[in-house]
Design a protein around this motif. Structure first.
Motif, PDB file in Angstrom:
ATOM      1  N   GLY A 286       0.806  -1.215   0.000  1.00 22.27           N
ATOM      2  CA  GLY A 286       0.000   0.000   0.000  1.00 22.27           C
ATOM      3  C   GLY A 286       0.838   1.264   0.000  1.00 22.27           C
ATOM      4  O   GLY A 286       1.991   1.286  -0.431  1.00 22.27           O
ATOM      5  N   ASP A 287       0.249   2.341   0.508  1.00 20.29           N
ATOM      6  CA  ASP A 287       0.914   3.639   0.479  1.00 20.29           C
ATOM      7  C   ASP A 287       2.198   3.678   1.298  1.00 20.29           C
ATOM      8  O   ASP A 287       3.018   4.586   1.128  1.00 20.29           O
ATOM      9  N   PHE A 288       2.393   2.711   2.179  1.00 20.71           N
ATOM     10  CA  PHE A 288       3.591   2.701   3.016  1.00 20.71           C
ATOM     11  C   PHE A 288       4.849   2.437   2.201  1.00 20.71           C
ATOM     12  O   PHE A 288       5.937   2.844   2.596  1.00 20.71           O
ATOM     13  N   VAL A 289       4.722   1.764   1.049  1.00 21.21           N
ATOM     14  CA  VAL A 289       5.904   1.304   0.341  1.00 21.21           C
ATOM     15  C   VAL A 289       6.186   2.113  -0.912  1.00 21.21           C
ATOM     16  O   VAL A 289       5.303   2.758  -1.481  1.00 21.21           O
ATOM     17  N   SER A 290       7.446   2.047  -1.323  1.00 18.46           N
ATOM     18  CA  SER A 290       7.890   2.690  -2.554  1.00 18.46           C
ATOM     19  C   SER A 290       8.804   1.727  -3.293  1.00 18.46           C
ATOM     20  O   SER A 290       9.664   1.088  -2.699  1.00 18.46           O
ATOM     21  N   TYR A 291       8.573   1.602  -4.612  1.00 14.91           N
ATOM     22  CA  TYR A 291       9.442   0.816  -5.476  1.00 14.91           C
ATOM     23  C   TYR A 291       9.278   1.369  -6.890  1.00 14.91           C
ATOM     24  O   TYR A 291       8.412   2.220  -7.150  1.00 14.91           O
ATOM     25  N   GLY A 292      10.080   0.918  -7.811  1.00 16.76           N
ATOM     26  CA  GLY A 292      10.179   1.534  -9.123  1.00 16.76           C
ATOM     27  C   GLY A 292       8.878   1.753  -9.870  1.00 16.76           C
ATOM     28  O   GLY A 292       8.655   2.826 -10.430  1.00 16.76           O
ATOM     29  N   SER A 293       8.000   0.759  -9.912  1.00 16.51           N
ATOM     30  CA  SER A 293       6.770   0.865 -10.702  1.00 16.51           C
ATOM     31  C   SER A 293       5.539   1.036  -9.822  1.00 16.51           C
ATOM     32  O   SER A 293       4.434   0.717 -10.238  1.00 16.51           O
ATOM     33  N   LYS A 294       5.703   1.544  -8.630  1.00 20.54           N
ATOM     34  CA  LYS A 294       4.610   1.681  -7.676  1.00 20.54           C
ATOM     35  C   LYS A 294       3.465   2.521  -8.238  1.00 20.54           C
ATOM     36  O   LYS A 294       3.680   3.591  -8.813  1.00 20.54           O
ATOM     37  N   VAL A 295       2.227   2.042  -8.045  1.00 17.37           N
ATOM     38  CA  VAL A 295       1.022   2.766  -8.451  1.00 17.37           C
ATOM     39  C   VAL A 295       0.262   3.150  -7.186  1.00 17.37           C
ATOM     40  O   VAL A 295      -0.194   2.276  -6.446  1.00 17.37           O
ATOM     41  N   TYR A 296       0.133   4.454  -6.934  1.00 18.15           N
ATOM     42  CA  TYR A 296      -0.520   4.908  -5.712  1.00 18.15           C
ATOM     43  C   TYR A 296      -2.030   5.072  -5.934  1.00 18.15           C
ATOM     44  O   TYR A 296      -2.585   6.160  -5.878  1.00 18.15           O
TER      45      TYR A 296
END
Length: 346
Positions: A286-296
């Motif tokens: 969810g919104d807690f994570v970040s990675y290259g192709s993340k879709v918020y």
């Protein structure tokens, strides 16, 4: 350690969309599951916008936020996870056997083999209007969210902000309010392009680049007029209002979780493509994570949930299948389908 603590395969911290869908999928993978939510109800930050209409969840026609929460909770309960409300997890400890003890601010402890962090942006608070004395109007007609749209019917509404929430509420209130004015300190808006276009094509009065400069009241309890000022020229004008809605975003605080040793930026924890954090056994979604192709988006959150849970399953059992069977092939649903009268003829 308290030997009476029950051991779970997966403990999900956070009861918003990411946590709820993770709980459902965990049941599909036959894992003993617990959800711990800091608030006294499930739903996450969606609870702040119960009447907001959501359009962009795949396969779901436009739906009120409160209804989507209800359906997510019902789905999450499919396999009867343990749900703990009103507990804010503040620290963790890894035991010699590799399992974790999670401790809440209350002192309550939880024993688990893996952890999935679905805490969004942490403890979130609405960013308040930074004008001296503004808080006195919060009990009358200064709002930071919209709980009931009918409360604004026939009223002159001023909205301050330029993100998704400000644009969405302008579009939702335009048909029922006497007038809607949106004040934003930048010329560009951060909301979804189609929604911004819809707002600008309607009767909504858009004033940019302006910001609220002063609130005026004759009785000291209700805002009657608002002074707005041009950001560059400082030219001012007054607008008569019946209600003011401020959507200046959220202030977030991850609190003691920042001390866990997670690889974190200002807003997110960094994970790999399988939602694994830098701490073995702890995953994110969810919104807690970040990675290259993340879709918020909520749709992206569901994918995160599946990836995180599958990673937790493989962490527990490296010989397990990498993914669960789809529901139409999953034996766990056959009995449930019959109970619902949905089973195919055999």
């Amino acid at each position: 350690m308290n030997e009476q603590l029950e051991l779970y395969d997966v403990t999900i911290i956070g009861g918003g969309p990411a946590g709820l869908y993770t709980a459902f999928y965990s049941g599909m993978r036959e894992l003993k599951t617990k959800i711990i939510e800091a608030q006294d109800q499930l739903g996450g930050r969606m609870l702040a916008y119960p009447e907001k209409i959501i359009w962009d969840v795949g396969g779901v026609t436009p739906i009120r936020c409160e209804k989507l929460i209800e359906q997510l909770i019902e789905q999450a309960n499919t396999f009867e996870p343990t749900i703990v409300l009103g507990e804010h997890i503040t620290k963790y400890e890894r035991l010699e056997d590799g399992t974790f003890i999670l401790t809440a601010a209350s002192g309550e402890q939880h024993h688990t083999r893996t952890v999935i962090m679905a805490i969004g942006y942490g403890i979130r608070k609405m960013a308040k209007l930074e004008i001296e004395g503004a808080d006195r109007y919060e009990v009358t007609n200064l709002h930071y969210t919209v709980q009931e749209m009918e409360a604004f019917r026939g009223k002159r509404v001023l909205i301050s902000g330029g993100g998704d929430s400000a644009v969405d509420w302008a579009n939702e209130l335009e048909p029922i309010a006497a007038s809607v004015t949106v004040v934003h300190r930048r010329d560009s808006f951060g909301g979804h392009e189609r929604n911004v276009s819809r707002m600008k094509e309607s009767s909504v009065q858009v004033r940019t680049p302006y910001q609220i400069d002063a609130l005026h009241s004759s009785d000291g309890t209700t805002i009657e007029r608002v002074t707005i000022a041009h950001v560059e020229s400082q030219n001012q004008e007054q607008i008569e209002v019946d209600a003011v809605i401020v959507n200046h975003g959220m202030k977030s605080d991850f609190g003691p979780i920042r001390d866990w040793g997670l690889d974190m930026g200002e807003w997110h924890a960094h994970v790999n493509e399988r939602m694994a954090t830098n701490i073995p056994g702890i995953f994110g979604a969810g919104d807690f994570v970040s990675y290259g192709s993340k879709v918020y988006l909520i749709a992206g959150t569901f994918t995160d949930a599946v990836l995180a849970l599958n990673s937790a399953k493989l962490y527990l059992d490296p010989e397990a299948y990498e993914v669960a069977y789809v529901s139409s092939h999953n034996d766990r649903f056959k009995e449930k389908n019959r109970a619902l009268g949905l089973a195919a003829d055999e």
